[in-house]
Design a protein around this motif. Structure first.
Motif, short mmCIF file in Angstrom:
data_model
loop_
_atom_site.label_atom_id
_atom_site.label_comp_id
_atom_site.label_asym_id
_atom_site.label_seq_id
_atom_site.Cartn_x
_atom_site.Cartn_y
_atom_site.Cartn_z
N ASN A 118 1.21 -1.09 -0.16
CA ASN A 118 -0.02 0.18 -0.01
C ASN A 118 0.92 1.68 0.36
O ASN A 118 1.52 1.47 1.30
CB ASN A 118 -1.08 0.01 1.31
N ARG A 120 -0.12 4.09 -0.15
CA ARG A 120 -0.25 5.75 0.46
C ARG A 120 -0.21 5.15 1.85
O ARG A 120 -0.26 6.39 2.77
CB ARG A 120 -1.85 5.68 0.03
N LYS A 121 0.45 3.86 2.60
CA LYS A 121 0.37 3.71 4.47
C LYS A 121 2.11 4.29 4.25
O LYS A 121 2.09 4.67 5.05
CB LYS A 121 0.44 2.29 3.95
N ILE A 126 -1.70 5.86 4.90
CA ILE A 126 -3.80 5.74 5.21
C ILE A 126 -3.26 4.03 4.41
O ILE A 126 -2.56 3.55 4.16
CB ILE A 126 -3.51 6.65 3.68
N SER A 127 -4.43 3.42 5.62
CA SER A 127 -4.89 1.89 4.86
C SER A 127 -5.34 1.47 3.69
O SER A 127 -5.94 2.53 3.35
CB SER A 127 -5.39 1.69 6.71
N LYS A 129 -8.12 0.29 4.31
CA LYS A 129 -9.35 0.44 4.50
C LYS A 129 -10.23 1.86 4.19
O LYS A 129 -11.10 2.13 3.62
CB LYS A 129 -10.24 -0.07 5.65
N THR A 130 -8.61 3.11 4.52
CA THR A 130 -9.49 4.21 4.49
C THR A 130 -9.21 4.58 2.82
O THR A 130 -10.13 5.54 2.85
CB THR A 130 -8.80 5.04 5.19
N SER A 131 -8.63 4.02 1.99
CA SER A 131 -8.03 4.63 0.45
C SER A 131 -8.79 3.96 -0.35
O SER A 131 -9.89 5.35 -0.74
CB SER A 131 -6.63 3.38 0.25
N GLU A 133 -12.33 3.22 1.40
CA GLU A 133 -13.60 4.57 1.40
C GLU A 133 -14.17 6.05 1.01
O GLU A 133 -14.65 6.51 0.34
CB GLU A 133 -13.08 4.95 2.74
N GLU A 134 -12.11 6.43 0.66
CA GLU A 134 -11.88 7.85 0.07
C GLU A 134 -11.89 7.86 -1.84
O GLU A 134 -12.15 8.50 -1.89
CB GLU A 134 -10.39 8.92 0.90
#
Ligand code: MN
Length: 202
Positions: A118, A120-121, A126-127, A129-131, A133-134
Motif C-alpha cells: 500500500n 499511501r500507507k 493511510i490504510s 480500508k481508508t483508501s 472509503e476515500e
C-alpha cells in the motif's frame, strides 16, 4: 478475525453461487495466505464478456474489480474497473471452468499474481480500508507479469461501483508492452484459456 464478521464479508459471494454445481471455493472458513505480505491476483475470466478480475487482499478478503480491458503498463491508458463482491482469500488459487447456467459461467485463468504494498500507507500512513472509503487506492504490485505502481480512482457517486485503474509513472511503466494481448498463459499452470476449458470442463 472472528467467523461471523468473516461470514458477513463473503455473504454476497456465497449467495450468488451454488457450491454443488461450481468448483469455486466455498469461502466457509477464512484461509490464511502462505505469505505474510498481502497478495494480489488477476484472473482472466471468459464469462458473458471477457474481462480481467483484479483482486487485492484487504482485511481477510479479496477486494475485487472487473476490468474489461485488463490492466495496462502504459500510464496514459485509463481502464474502467467495476467493483464486484468481495471474494474469499482462497479464490486467489482458483483456476478452472465454472459450469454453464452458474454465476460467472466460463473459463477462469490465474493470469497474474504476487504481492503488493500500500503506497499511501508508506507515504502518509493511510490504510487500505481508508483508501477504499476515500475512493483512492495506490498499490505497488510485485507480480510475474505486472509490477510497479497502480492507482484506482472511484469515479461514480458514493455507493456506485465504477472506478478507473491506471499505471503510475515509475520505472515499471512501459508504453510499448501490452501484456494483456501478448502474455496470455496462466502463471500457475502455463495453460491457455482454450486448454483450461478443454481440461476442466466436465
Ligand atoms: Mn469475473
Amino acid at each position: 478475525m472472528e467467523n461471523k464478521a468473516y461470514f458477513d464479508k463473503v455473504k454476497k459471494y456465497r449467495t450468488k453461487r451454488n457450491f454443488e454445481k461450481t468448483t469455486e471455493p466455498k469461502g466457509k472458513s477464512q484461509k490464511k495466505t502462505k505469505t505474510d505480505q498481502s497478495i494480489f491476483v488477476i484472473q482472466k475470466h471468459d464469462a458473458s464478456n471477457i474481462h480481467f478480475d483484479f483482486r487485492l487482499e484487504v482485511d481477510g478478503v479479496l477486494k475485487s474489480w472487473a476490468v474489461p480491458k485488463g490492466l495496462s503498463t502504459d500510464p496514459s491508458e485509463k481502464r474502467l474497473a467495476m467493483q464486484t463482491e468481495d471474494h474469499p482469500l482462497d479464490y486467489a488459487d482458483f483456476e478452472g471452468y465454472i459450469p454453464e447456467e452458474n454465476y460467472g459461467a466460463g473459463t477462469v485463468m490465474i493470469w497474474d499474481r504476487g504481492t503488493y504494498k500500500n503506497i499511501r500507507k508508506e507515504k502518509d500512513n493511510i490504510s487500505m480500508k481508508t483508501s477504499l472509503e476515500e475512493g483512492k487506492v495506490e498499490v505497488w504490485l510485485k507480480g510475474e507479469k505486472l509490477s510497479g505502481g497502480y492507482v484506482l480512482i472511484h469515479t461514480g457517486k458514493r455507493g456506485e461501483n465504477q472506478w478507473l485503474i491506471k499505471k503510475m509513472e515509475d520505472n515499471q511503466a512501459d508504453a510499448r508492452r501490452n501484456p494483456v494481448k501478448t502474455e496470455n498463459k496462466s502463471v500457475v499452470t502455463n495453460r491457455s484459456m482454450h486448454k483450461i476449458k478443454e481440461e476442466d470442463k466436465k
